[in-house]
Design a protein around this motif. Sequence first.
Motif, PDB file in Angstrom:
ATOM      1  N   MET A 112       0.833  -1.199   0.000  1.00 16.95           N
ATOM      2  CA  MET A 112       0.000   0.000   0.000  1.00 16.95           C
ATOM      3  C   MET A 112       0.869   1.251   0.000  1.00 16.95           C
ATOM      4  SD  MET A 112      -1.462   2.696   1.977  1.00 16.95           S
ATOM      5  CE  MET A 112      -0.914   2.281   3.601  1.00 16.95           C
ATOM      6  N   PHE A 113       1.908   1.269   0.833  1.00 13.64           N
ATOM      7  CA  PHE A 113       2.772   2.436   0.930  1.00 13.64           C
ATOM      8  C   PHE A 113       3.546   2.647  -0.375  1.00 13.64           C
ATOM      9  CE2 PHE A 113       6.399   5.017   2.064  1.00 13.64           C
ATOM     10  CZ  PHE A 113       5.833   5.963   2.898  1.00 13.64           C
ATOM     11  N   GLY A 114       3.975   1.575  -1.020  1.00 12.39           N
ATOM     12  CA  GLY A 114       4.679   1.691  -2.304  1.00 12.39           C
ATOM     13  C   GLY A 114       3.813   2.345  -3.364  1.00 12.39           C
ATOM     14  N   LYS A 115       2.540   1.953  -3.418  1.00 11.65           N
ATOM     15  CA  LYS A 115       1.613   2.568  -4.378  1.00 11.65           C
ATOM     16  C   LYS A 115       1.393   4.038  -4.045  1.00 11.65           C
ATOM     17  CE  LYS A 115      -0.857  -1.688  -5.434  1.00 11.65           C
ATOM     18  NZ  LYS A 115      -2.124  -2.422  -5.302  1.00 11.65           N
ATOM     19  N   LEU A 116       1.259   4.313  -2.772  1.00 13.05           N
ATOM     20  CA  LEU A 116       1.062   5.687  -2.296  1.00 13.05           C
ATOM     21  C   LEU A 116       2.271   6.553  -2.649  1.00 13.05           C
ATOM     22  CD1 LEU A 116      -1.016   7.192  -0.478  1.00 13.05           C
ATOM     23  CD2 LEU A 116       0.398   6.520   1.459  1.00 13.05           C
ATOM     24  N   GLU A 117       3.453   6.026  -2.388  1.00 14.33           N
ATOM     25  CA  GLU A 117       4.681   6.768  -2.677  1.00 14.33           C
ATOM     26  C   GLU A 117       4.824   7.016  -4.181  1.00 14.33           C
ATOM     27  OE1 GLU A 117       9.199   6.715  -1.076  1.00 14.33           O
ATOM     28  OE2 GLU A 117       8.440   4.787  -1.800  1.00 14.33           O
ATOM     29  N   ASN A 118       4.536   6.020  -4.993  1.00 14.47           N
ATOM     30  CA  ASN A 118       4.609   6.174  -6.445  1.00 14.47           C
ATOM     31  C   ASN A 118       3.683   7.292  -6.909  1.00 14.47           C
ATOM     32  OD1 ASN A 118       5.527   5.120  -9.139  1.00 14.47           O
ATOM     33  ND2 ASN A 118       3.314   4.832  -9.347  1.00 14.47           N
ATOM     34  N   HIS A 119       2.466   7.321  -6.392  1.00  9.87           N
ATOM     35  CA  HIS A 119       1.504   8.362  -6.767  1.00  9.87           C
ATOM     36  C   HIS A 119       2.048   9.749  -6.411  1.00  9.87           C
ATOM     37  CE1 HIS A 119      -2.370  10.267  -7.493  1.00  9.87           C
ATOM     38  NE2 HIS A 119      -2.186  10.925  -6.346  1.00  9.87           N
ATOM     39  N   GLU A 120       2.572   9.890  -5.216  1.00  7.48           N
ATOM     40  CA  GLU A 120       3.062  11.200  -4.771  1.00  7.48           C
ATOM     41  C   GLU A 120       4.329  11.620  -5.523  1.00  7.48           C
ATOM     42  OE1 GLU A 120       1.199  13.204  -3.027  1.00  7.48           O
ATOM     43  OE2 GLU A 120      -0.263  11.593  -2.776  1.00  7.48           O
TER      44      GLU A 120
END
Length: 192
Positions: A112-120
């Motif tokens: 979840m955090f990896g997807k979040l970081e990629n988006h940001e």
Amino acid sequence: MKRILVTLLTILLTATSAFADVVITVSKEYYEVDGTDIHTIVSNLKEKSPLKGTGRTYTAETRTKIEYKYRIERKDNICRVQRMTIYLHLTYFYPKLKHSVDYKTRNWWKTMFGKLENHELIHGDISTRNVHEIDEALRGLKARDCNELKAKVKAISQQHVDRMRRQQVAYDKLTDHGLRQELYTGPQPRYQ
């Protein structure tokens, strides 16, 4: 070896400097999230996130701050922007687990955090591209009147900042703030 070093140093010292310096700084800030299981963590993300707006809660955010400084030189009755430094500061604001969690929950969090970081990070890249476009747009800018030139610099910079904001909004709309990230097919982030 000495000769190569001296030659490289001479080339560096005699090379013409670029029109502008683009100075980019990046920082990360975190807010804590309670819970030791997926359900509690998801619930806590919705309740405790400090990132709220328009009836929604957001899990992460990219804050962009752009500033610029320049000097105007008057020569032969023409005013020119001589030296400009554009400062871009990106602050990524993410959740952080407050407690240790089991293996299953840790793997879920990492995904979840990896997807979040990629988006940001893509938000950060949008800002970075626009700052470099401001630099390009101001190259060679001149006017007969120095106040007119200052007004041009301000107007051109503001046009690019406004366009950047529209791009950020369009990106979030397309991806539903990262919930449907797979719909984004543009350039992937350069990790900052």
